[in-house]
Write a protein that holds these residues in place. Structure first.
Motif, PDB file in Angstrom:
ATOM      1  N   MET A 293      27.819  45.340  74.200  1.00  0.00           N
ATOM      2  CA  MET A 293      26.510  45.490  73.553  1.00  0.00           C
ATOM      3  C   MET A 293      26.678  46.314  72.284  1.00  0.00           C
ATOM      4  SD  MET A 293      23.157  44.962  73.654  1.00  0.00           S
ATOM      5  CE  MET A 293      22.709  44.645  75.371  1.00  0.00           C
ATOM      6  N   ARG A 294      26.054  45.865  71.185  1.00  0.00           N
ATOM      7  CA  ARG A 294      26.108  46.627  69.946  1.00  0.00           C
ATOM      8  C   ARG A 294      24.859  46.339  69.128  1.00  0.00           C
ATOM      9  NH1 ARG A 294      30.367  43.511  65.866  1.00  0.00           N
ATOM     10  NH2 ARG A 294      29.013  41.718  65.434  1.00  0.00           N
ATOM     11  N   LEU A 295      24.599  47.175  68.126  1.00  0.00           N
ATOM     12  CA  LEU A 295      23.498  46.981  67.188  1.00  0.00           C
ATOM     13  C   LEU A 295      24.085  46.615  65.833  1.00  0.00           C
ATOM     14  CD1 LEU A 295      21.221  50.017  68.113  1.00  0.00           C
ATOM     15  CD2 LEU A 295      20.932  47.637  68.817  1.00  0.00           C
ATOM     16  N   ALA A 296      23.705  45.449  65.321  1.00  0.00           N
ATOM     17  CA  ALA A 296      24.246  44.996  64.041  1.00  0.00           C
ATOM     18  C   ALA A 296      23.645  45.768  62.874  1.00  0.00           C
ATOM     19  CB  ALA A 296      24.008  43.496  63.876  1.00  0.00           C
ATOM     20  N   SER A 297      22.382  46.230  62.985  1.00  0.00           N
ATOM     21  CA  SER A 297      21.708  46.977  61.909  1.00  0.00           C
ATOM     22  C   SER A 297      21.078  48.245  62.484  1.00  0.00           C
ATOM     23  CB  SER A 297      20.648  46.104  61.244  1.00  0.00           C
ATOM     24  OG  SER A 297      21.199  44.892  60.783  1.00  0.00           O
ATOM     25  N   PRO A 298      21.903  49.200  62.876  1.00  0.00           N
ATOM     26  CA  PRO A 298      21.372  50.384  63.590  1.00  0.00           C
ATOM     27  C   PRO A 298      20.475  51.265  62.729  1.00  0.00           C
ATOM     28  CG  PRO A 298      23.690  50.685  63.046  1.00  0.00           C
ATOM     29  CD  PRO A 298      23.356  49.262  62.708  1.00  0.00           C
ATOM     30  N   TRP A 299      20.553  51.162  61.399  1.00  0.00           N
ATOM     31  CA  TRP A 299      19.749  52.038  60.546  1.00  0.00           C
ATOM     32  C   TRP A 299      18.256  51.805  60.711  1.00  0.00           C
ATOM     33  CZ3 TRP A 299      22.049  56.090  58.805  1.00  0.00           C
ATOM     34  CH2 TRP A 299      23.419  56.071  58.523  1.00  0.00           C
ATOM     35  N   PHE A 300      17.874  50.636  61.213  1.00  0.00           N
ATOM     36  CA  PHE A 300      16.454  50.379  61.432  1.00  0.00           C
ATOM     37  C   PHE A 300      15.874  51.289  62.516  1.00  0.00           C
ATOM     38  CE2 PHE A 300      17.218  46.377  59.169  1.00  0.00           C
ATOM     39  CZ  PHE A 300      16.081  46.306  58.386  1.00  0.00           C
ATOM     40  N   LEU A 301      16.732  51.863  63.340  1.00  0.00           N
ATOM     41  CA  LEU A 301      16.244  52.754  64.399  1.00  0.00           C
ATOM     42  C   LEU A 301      15.565  54.003  63.834  1.00  0.00           C
ATOM     43  CD1 LEU A 301      19.155  52.592  67.006  1.00  0.00           C
ATOM     44  CD2 LEU A 301      16.985  51.351  67.026  1.00  0.00           C
ATOM     45  N   LEU A 302      15.826  54.303  62.562  1.00  0.00           N
ATOM     46  CA  LEU A 302      15.150  55.440  61.941  1.00  0.00           C
ATOM     47  C   LEU A 302      13.642  55.244  61.896  1.00  0.00           C
ATOM     48  CD1 LEU A 302      17.609  56.139  58.968  1.00  0.00           C
ATOM     49  CD2 LEU A 302      17.409  57.404  61.121  1.00  0.00           C
ATOM     50  N   LEU A 303      13.192  53.994  61.937  1.00  0.00           N
ATOM     51  CA  LEU A 303      11.754  53.716  61.923  1.00  0.00           C
ATOM     52  C   LEU A 303      11.069  54.184  63.199  1.00  0.00           C
ATOM     53  CD1 LEU A 303      11.770  50.125  60.363  1.00  0.00           C
ATOM     54  CD2 LEU A 303      11.244  52.283  59.213  1.00  0.00           C
ATOM     55  N   LEU A 304      11.838  54.446  64.244  1.00  0.00           N
ATOM     56  CA  LEU A 304      11.236  54.922  65.496  1.00  0.00           C
ATOM     57  C   LEU A 304      10.525  56.258  65.290  1.00  0.00           C
ATOM     58  CD1 LEU A 304      14.030  54.041  68.102  1.00  0.00           C
ATOM     59  CD2 LEU A 304      11.815  52.912  67.802  1.00  0.00           C
ATOM     60  N   GLY A 305      10.963  57.024  64.287  1.00  0.00           N
ATOM     61  CA  GLY A 305      10.310  58.299  64.017  1.00  0.00           C
ATOM     62  C   GLY A 305       8.878  58.151  63.538  1.00  0.00           C
ATOM     63  N   LEU A 306       8.516  56.969  63.053  1.00  0.00           N
ATOM     64  CA  LEU A 306       7.146  56.737  62.582  1.00  0.00           C
ATOM     65  C   LEU A 306       6.215  56.275  63.695  1.00  0.00           C
ATOM     66  CD1 LEU A 306       7.973  54.867  59.240  1.00  0.00           C
ATOM     67  CD2 LEU A 306       7.539  57.313  59.582  1.00  0.00           C
ATOM     68  N   VAL A 307       6.788  55.827  64.803  1.00  0.00           N
ATOM     69  CA  VAL A 307       5.954  55.273  65.881  1.00  0.00           C
ATOM     70  C   VAL A 307       5.006  56.318  66.464  1.00  0.00           C
ATOM     71  CG1 VAL A 307       6.004  54.229  68.190  1.00  0.00           C
ATOM     72  CG2 VAL A 307       7.608  53.451  66.426  1.00  0.00           C
ATOM     73  N   PRO A 308       5.434  57.572  66.704  1.00  0.00           N
ATOM     74  CA  PRO A 308       4.486  58.558  67.286  1.00  0.00           C
ATOM     75  C   PRO A 308       3.264  58.809  66.408  1.00  0.00           C
ATOM     76  CG  PRO A 308       6.739  59.329  67.505  1.00  0.00           C
ATOM     77  CD  PRO A 308       6.796  58.129  66.624  1.00  0.00           C
ATOM     78  N   LEU A 309       3.355  58.507  65.111  1.00  0.00           N
ATOM     79  CA  LEU A 309       2.208  58.735  64.246  1.00  0.00           C
ATOM     80  C   LEU A 309       1.076  57.754  64.516  1.00  0.00           C
ATOM     81  CD1 LEU A 309       4.080  59.371  60.870  1.00  0.00           C
ATOM     82  CD2 LEU A 309       3.286  61.046  62.548  1.00  0.00           C
ATOM     83  N   VAL A 310       1.391  56.658  65.189  1.00  0.00           N
ATOM     84  CA  VAL A 310       0.380  55.624  65.434  1.00  0.00           C
ATOM     85  C   VAL A 310      -0.661  56.102  66.436  1.00  0.00           C
ATOM     86  CG1 VAL A 310       0.002  53.284  66.311  1.00  0.00           C
ATOM     87  CG2 VAL A 310       1.983  53.785  64.867  1.00  0.00           C
ATOM     88  N   VAL A 311      -0.219  56.763  67.515  1.00  0.00           N
ATOM     89  CA  VAL A 311      -1.151  57.189  68.565  1.00  0.00           C
ATOM     90  C   VAL A 311      -2.131  58.243  68.066  1.00  0.00           C
ATOM     91  CG1 VAL A 311      -1.353  58.189  70.860  1.00  0.00           C
ATOM     92  CG2 VAL A 311       0.478  56.550  70.363  1.00  0.00           C
ATOM     93  N   PRO A 312      -1.710  59.322  67.399  1.00  0.00           N
ATOM     94  CA  PRO A 312      -2.686  60.281  66.862  1.00  0.00           C
ATOM     95  C   PRO A 312      -3.654  59.633  65.881  1.00  0.00           C
ATOM     96  CG  PRO A 312      -0.510  61.248  66.865  1.00  0.00           C
ATOM     97  CD  PRO A 312      -0.339  59.803  67.218  1.00  0.00           C
ATOM     98  N   TRP A 313      -3.167  58.685  65.083  1.00  0.00           N
ATOM     99  CA  TRP A 313      -4.066  58.010  64.134  1.00  0.00           C
ATOM    100  C   TRP A 313      -5.163  57.240  64.857  1.00  0.00           C
ATOM    101  CZ3 TRP A 313      -5.232  52.857  63.294  1.00  0.00           C
ATOM    102  CH2 TRP A 313      -5.947  52.578  62.127  1.00  0.00           C
ATOM    103  N   ASN A 314      -4.797  56.585  65.939  1.00  0.00           N
ATOM    104  CA  ASN A 314      -5.804  55.854  66.718  1.00  0.00           C
ATOM    105  C   ASN A 314      -6.835  56.803  67.336  1.00  0.00           C
ATOM    106  OD1 ASN A 314      -5.020  53.268  66.214  1.00  0.00           O
ATOM    107  ND2 ASN A 314      -3.603  53.141  67.954  1.00  0.00           N
TER     108      ASN A 314
END
Length: 331
Positions: A1-22
């Motif tokens: 198992m591997r990730l071909a484009s692991p840099w996209f995982l940095l976007l996970l840091g933006l996910v917690p902002l969705v819940v407070p906004w809602n």
């Protein structure tokens, strides 16, 4: 198992902002009332908690989409496997005498060239990991195909070989020297020449013994093969009326020279008097010259992003559906 484009995982840091906004969006009043006592009396119990599910669904969907963008792949890492591999040059005689029809293909009479082509094709097919070259010769040698792993292209060049494409004669020494020169820059641990002829050296500027000594100096084995029945062989010709007839042709193979070449280079001499023996000769050479080595083998990775993208899309659709039906917020 591997990730071909692991840099996209940095976007996970933006996910917690969705819940407070809602949550902030839900605290904004659609209508203002002097008191909420009446509304609380008629509102269903736990509605706010149930609507929190919508934010959770969206958060999970976004996490799945981000991981899908990172392109998870399932496969096998590079592994070491044992293979066989040597460098080989096949030198084939195309002098006029190779048209003698003293061999067979199936149940039909065939000339030596066609039979050699058939046998050599099987020899090439049995050695997919080897680099193989092809030298054709008559009165002079001609490199039909240099050393290559592209056996499809090699077979195409072999198929083009025919008597008459080179002026008639038998330059065994020059042919061997050309084959040796093709192997000279090779760094393979094992390299050898298979030289097939049905005659005697009567052309060329290099003697067979000189070429053999050069091969021995470069540690290149030479397997020599004399092709032809003993005695006389039927040679096709035309009579006065253009009909195909056969005339007896004496088979005159210089076996002593071929044996000396093989002895000088630590190879072997073989005599093929029919199709069966010729095929057995090439099979024996194939069995004898095997050199194991380790080579990397790479397997393709299977993309798994779809297994994440589709569930994420499903969760987003579920969120929209719930927010517009059972979890709809009335003004």
């Amino acid at each position: 198992m591997r990730l071909a484009s692991p840099w996209f995982l940095l976007l996970l840091g933006l996910v917690p902002l969705v819940v407070p906004w809602n949550r902030r969006a839900e605290r904004q009043a659609a209508l203002r009332y002097p008191t909420l006592a009446v509304l609380r009396a008629v509102a269903p119990a736990g509605a706010a908690r149930r609507r929190a599910v919508l934010g959770l669904l969206r958060a999970i969907a976004l996490v799945l989409l981000v991981i899908a963008l990172a392109r998870p792949q399932l496969g096998t890492a590079a592994t070491k496997v044992h293979r066989e591999g040597v460098d080989i040059v096949l030198a084939v005689d195309l002098s006029g005498s190779m048209l003698a029809e003293d061999f067979t293909l199936g149940s039909s009479r065939a000339n030596r060239v066609d039979v050699v082509k058939s046998v050599v094709k099987d020899f090439i097919a049995a050695r997919p990991e080897d680099r193989i070259g092809l030298v054709l010769f008559a009165a002079r040698p001609y490199t039909q195909c240099p050393l290559t792993l592209d056996h499809g292209w090699l077979l195409q060049n072999l198929e083009r070989a025919k008597v008459g494409m080179i002026e008639d004669g038998t330059a065994i020494g020059s042919a061997l020297a050309t084959a040796v020169n093709r192997l000279r820059p090779s760094t393979a641990k094992t390299k050898f020449v298979v030289l097939l002829t049905d005659g005697q050296n009567n052309a060329g500027r290099i003697t067979p013994q000189t070429a053999a000594e050069a091969a021995a100096a470069l540690k290149i084995k030479v397997y020599t093969v004399g092709a032809g029945t003993r005695g006389v062989a039927p040679y096709p010709a035309q009579d006065l009326f253009g009909n195909k007839v056969y005339r007896p042709m004496e088979v005159d193979i210089d076996e002593d020279t071929l044996k000396k070449i093989a002895t000088t280079t630590n190879g072997r001499y073989f005599r093929a008097t029919d199709t069966k023996s010729l095929r057995e000769i090439y099979e024996e050479i194939d069995r004898t010259e095997k050199t194991p080595f380790e080579a990397p083998q790479f397997l393709d990775f299977r993309e798994l992003y779809a297994w994440l993208a589709w569930p994420a899309l499903g969760l987003l659709l579920l969120e929209i559906g719930l927010s517009e039906t059972v979890l709809r917020k009335l003004p």
